[in-house]
Design an enzyme around this catalytic site. Structure first.
Site, PDB file in Angstrom:
ATOM      1  N   LYS A 166      -5.680   1.609   2.688  1.00 43.92           N
ATOM      2  CA  LYS A 166      -4.886   2.615   3.405  1.00 43.92           C
ATOM      3  C   LYS A 166      -4.866   2.278   4.893  1.00 43.92           C
ATOM      4  CE  LYS A 166      -5.968   5.924  -0.190  1.00 43.92           C
ATOM      5  NZ  LYS A 166      -6.830   6.996  -0.705  1.00 43.92           N
ATOM      6  N   GLN A 224     -11.248  11.015   1.289  1.00 42.91           N
ATOM      7  CA  GLN A 224     -11.307  10.194   0.077  1.00 42.91           C
ATOM      8  C   GLN A 224     -12.222  10.850  -0.966  1.00 42.91           C
ATOM      9  OE1 GLN A 224      -9.529   7.243  -0.435  1.00 42.91           O
ATOM     10  NE2 GLN A 224     -10.266   7.435  -2.517  1.00 42.91           N
ATOM     11  N   ASP A 260      -2.367  14.288   1.160  1.00 44.36           N
ATOM     12  CA  ASP A 260      -2.693  14.063  -0.253  1.00 44.36           C
ATOM     13  C   ASP A 260      -2.051  15.131  -1.145  1.00 44.36           C
ATOM     14  OD1 ASP A 260      -4.025  11.806  -1.097  1.00 44.36           O
ATOM     15  OD2 ASP A 260      -6.023  12.558  -0.599  1.00 44.36           O
TER      16      ASP A 260
END
Ligand code: NDP
Length: 283
Positions: A50, A94, A117
């Site tokens: 990322k 994460q 997200d």
């Protein structure tokens, strides 16, 4: 192999120029903060990817690595800082988080407009009602792969296997909004094989190697394999028994190189969308 391969790496590459154009039109570069707690090796790899991709696209970005024993309060304080940081448009924590952390509370603390997200209940709720939302990256990437291949969804029998908030549930919502007739299967589903045999589209998001047998696939069906499973020999496989499934399917995603690259591409796209909205460029 008779199925057409749905190449996520290639599509992610093809989507990049349009994204660069959107980035260039912004008054300031989009800002992405990625938070990693602990040293899970798979998570570290994802975070690194990322980071690299955001850097290549010219984002302002911060990757914040915290020790595995970080307390809830410290992580929440960091989220609060990122929420008010004017250069940051997207905040991603994460997963999975270490066991002392209440993941729901952390994800719920991210401002919905920075929740790239798409896991915040506000974004989930908006998605469920068909309103503009930041949509979870993996199911969004699957929809792009299907659209790019020109595969028709209206009226088709779609089976999603797995009902996590990250993949299966939002996937089912998106397919329903594209007018598929959706079945959502999970660990209590009886006769999974019968459901697979009927499906024109199968999305597998279980996390078990070869869980969907190739012989179950309806001839000509579209097979999307979200699963990422590492075998003892170090190789990566999906949830679908690839060879026999590819011999029957009309189209299939490889693992790796199918859904995975699209997930990262959609994270970049969500960050640009968040930046556009926050900088007053309606979209
Ligand atoms: P979860 O573990 O959160 O969810 C797995 C789902 O599979 C659950 O809903 C579970 O059912 C269901 N399940 C478990 N066993 C069976 C069974 N025997 N039959 C039918 N369903 C079953 O996983 P995630 O959704 O987070 O991820 C799924 C897979 O996708 C993993 O391999 C993960 O690594 C991969 N992944 C890949 C991404 C990518 O970018 N390619 C991104 C995210 C995930 P129940 O709810 O009843 O327990």
């Amino acid at each position: 192999l008779s199925a057409r391969l749905l190449d996520g790496r290639d599509l992610a590459r093809r989507l990049a120029p349009a994204l660069r154009t959107r980035v260039a039109a912004l008054p300031r570069p989009p800002g992405l903060a990625v938070v990693l707690v602990g040293e899970d090796p798979a998570s570290a790899v994802y975070v690194e990817r990322k980071h690299e991709r955001a850097e290549r696209l010219g984002f302002h970005q911060a990757t914040i690595r915290l020790p595995v024993d970080t307390p809830q309060g410290a992580l929440e304080a960091l989220i609060d800082e990122l929420n008010v940081d004017p250069r940051i448009d997207g905040v991603l924590v994460q997963l999975p988080l270490p066991s002392q952390i209440d993941a729901g509370a952390v994800l719920g603390r991210i401002l919905p407009e920075k929740d790239v997200d798409g896991f915040h209940v506000v974004n989930t709720g908006r998605l469920s009602q068909g309103l503009a939302a930041l949509v979870p990256c993996t199911p969004l990437g699957v929809m792009r792969l299907i659209a790019d291949a020109g595969l028709p969804l209206a009226g088709c029998d779609a089976l999603v296997v797995g009902r996590s908030n990250i993949v299966g549930r939002p996937m089912a919502m998106l397919l329903e909004q594209a007018h598929a007739t959706v079945t959502l299967a999970h660990s209590r589903t009886r006769n999974l094989e019968d459901h697979v045999r009927r499906a024109d589209l199968v999305v597998a998001a279980v996390g078990r190697p070869d869980h969907i047998r190739g012989a179950w696939i309806k001839p000509g069906a579209v097979v999307i394999d979200v699963g990422i499973n590492r075998l003892a020999d170090g190789s990566l496989v999906g949830d679908v028994e690839f060879g026999p499934a590819a011999a029957r399917a009309g189209a299939i995603t490889p693992v790796p190189g199918g859904v995975g690259p699209m997930t990262i591409a959609m994270l970049m796209e969500n960050t640009v969308t968040a930046a556009e909205r926050r900088q007053g460029l309606a979209r």
